[in-house]
Design an enzyme around this catalytic site. Sequence first.
Site, PDB file in Angstrom:
ATOM      1  N   HIS A 185       0.814  -1.218   0.000  1.00 51.54           N
ATOM      2  CA  HIS A 185       0.000   0.000   0.000  1.00 51.54           C
ATOM      3  C   HIS A 185       0.853   1.275   0.000  1.00 51.54           C
ATOM      4  O   HIS A 185       1.613   1.520   0.935  1.00 51.54           O
ATOM      5  CB  HIS A 185      -0.914   0.014   1.224  1.00 51.54           C
ATOM      6  N   ASP A 245       3.095  -7.708  -0.266  1.00 49.75           N
ATOM      7  CA  ASP A 245       1.968  -7.663   0.663  1.00 49.75           C
ATOM      8  C   ASP A 245       0.776  -8.305  -0.026  1.00 49.75           C
ATOM      9  O   ASP A 245       0.114  -7.685  -0.851  1.00 49.75           O
ATOM     10  CB  ASP A 245       1.667  -6.211   1.042  1.00 49.75           C
ATOM     11  N   GLU A 304       4.355  -9.524   3.851  1.00 44.49           N
ATOM     12  CA  GLU A 304       3.766  -8.716   4.905  1.00 44.49           C
ATOM     13  C   GLU A 304       2.540  -9.311   5.578  1.00 44.49           C
ATOM     14  O   GLU A 304       2.307  -9.101   6.759  1.00 44.49           O
ATOM     15  CB  GLU A 304       3.396  -7.337   4.308  1.00 44.49           C
ATOM     16  N   ASN A 320       4.784 -11.442   8.467  1.00 41.66           N
ATOM     17  CA  ASN A 320       3.474 -11.385   9.117  1.00 41.66           C
ATOM     18  C   ASN A 320       3.474 -12.017  10.499  1.00 41.66           C
ATOM     19  O   ASN A 320       2.848 -11.503  11.427  1.00 41.66           O
ATOM     20  CB  ASN A 320       2.421 -12.078   8.244  1.00 41.66           C
ATOM     21  N   ASN A 344      -1.863  -6.254  13.193  1.00 41.88           N
ATOM     22  CA  ASN A 344      -3.132  -6.943  12.966  1.00 41.88           C
ATOM     23  C   ASN A 344      -4.151  -6.658  14.072  1.00 41.88           C
ATOM     24  O   ASN A 344      -5.344  -6.557  13.818  1.00 41.88           O
ATOM     25  CB  ASN A 344      -2.909  -8.451  12.850  1.00 41.88           C
ATOM     26  N   CYS A 367      -5.833  -2.619  13.446  1.00 41.03           N
ATOM     27  CA  CYS A 367      -7.246  -2.760  13.077  1.00 41.03           C
ATOM     28  C   CYS A 367      -8.157  -2.128  14.125  1.00 41.03           C
ATOM     29  O   CYS A 367      -9.218  -1.589  13.787  1.00 41.03           O
ATOM     30  CB  CYS A 367      -7.602  -4.230  12.887  1.00 41.03           C
ATOM     31  N   HIS A 382      -7.546  -9.386   3.683  1.00 43.53           N
ATOM     32  CA  HIS A 382      -6.673  -8.844   2.641  1.00 43.53           C
ATOM     33  C   HIS A 382      -7.362  -8.660   1.294  1.00 43.53           C
ATOM     34  O   HIS A 382      -7.338  -7.582   0.719  1.00 43.53           O
ATOM     35  CB  HIS A 382      -5.414  -9.677   2.457  1.00 43.53           C
TER      36      HIS A 382
END
Length: 490
Positions: free
Chosen positions: A60, A138, A204, A229, A239, A243, A351
Amino acid sequence: MVKKNVEASGDFKVADMSLSDFGRKEYDLAEFEMPGLMSARKEFGPSQPLAGVRIAGSLHMTIQTGVLIETLEALGADIRWVSCNIFSTQDHAAAAIVRAGTSNVFAWKGETLEEYWWCTDKAISWPDGEGMDQIVDDGGDMTLLLHEGKKFEAAYAKDKSLPDPASTDNAEFKCVLATIKNSITKKPNRFTKMVEGMVGVSEETTTGVHRLIQMADKGELLFPAINVNDCVTKSKFDNVYGCRHSLPDGIMRATDVMLSGKKVVICGFGDVGKGSAASMAAQAAVVYITEIDPICALQACMEGYQVDTMENCLTKHNCDVFITTTGNKDIITCEHMAKMKNNAIVGNIGHFDNEIQMEKLEKATKRINIKPQCDKYVFPDGHGVIVLAEGRLLNLGCATGHPSFVMSNSFTNQTLAQLELRKAYNEAGKDKSKMKYKNQVYLLPKELDEKVAKLHLGQLGAVLTELSKEQADYIGVNVGGPYKPATYRY
């Protein structure tokens, strides 16, 4: 470190270069909030461990990612970059990177799928026609393109057959096949040569890691991969806490709907689900969890959430908001959405875009655009659902993604992974066959995980307690760590 005159070369594509000054101001703010990356520049910058290393990134294109890009460049890398999502690019972030000469960037918010794969193909292609040495990925799209490209080049060399985009109903894979077909007609061994030059990839996200592990298990992985990850300072921070911050941010920016008192369904209670559920509970929403895993389901119960099926959340509880977090497909079907109340909000923070059956929904409904990345899909009976970011990552499509501080944890791990791949290659005399990393998926050592955490404590005013030698001996660890065995799950 040699700056490239990217802007003058024309070897880039972003939305609006006039946004670069705004982007640079945002970078100045973000750098203060990303102590891990700034420490990496200070520690490794003088020795230039990535000098001349070609790194292609598919992640991103946000302000936070830009700080990662400028960190890799500060360590000597020659970088080309693409976003890994058609909606996640922050156009001012992309423009500022180009103007600074940090990296060639091919990314803008609102790409079509065809444009997305064109951008990915451009990001792996240096001006001399050669490819990259290492990848920051990613979701695995860049890795996928190399693997599929090599496979179809082998078929072409054997019998002159070309990939056929019409052979699949998947809109995205049609673009992959078209990209590879176009490449083969111009240079039949392009992807094969790129794979031969690849030292490795650092991945990622959960979905990308699953792809890599599946390829490795089948003996199909073509170069080493480091699983970023599952570094604790990624999965338990990005994560969960990322979030927890960015899910409500995305929902609120897109809809301005009050979440307090609403019945919210979180599909999945892994790390992403845990952070998402906590954010909704903090807004005083009534939170329901759907789960397949009895351990995760029991965790959800112990946190005070009601675990139930999607069907019951639709018919019995009449819920208002539905969020997917699983990384799996068909979690919310068109049939589910047909049963939702009018103006129910549907979004995804997993994702890919296939957690929600968008293709079937589009065929069954009339789409009314409310504003960018916020649409109402109206069924023939007149009721409709509000879908965020077309089923893609709503926190990046409708807001700005995770905040800088938590992404500093993730991206410091990415930096260390890129350094680790290069170090292993150099120690093997630049002979890939002698590298300690084979074509498998690896984790970074725990001491590096702990180092990443430690780099961020000072910013929060935290002071660690130190073990005495006697205490360390008593529990069987070193005074300086690591403090937990590899089996510890945090």
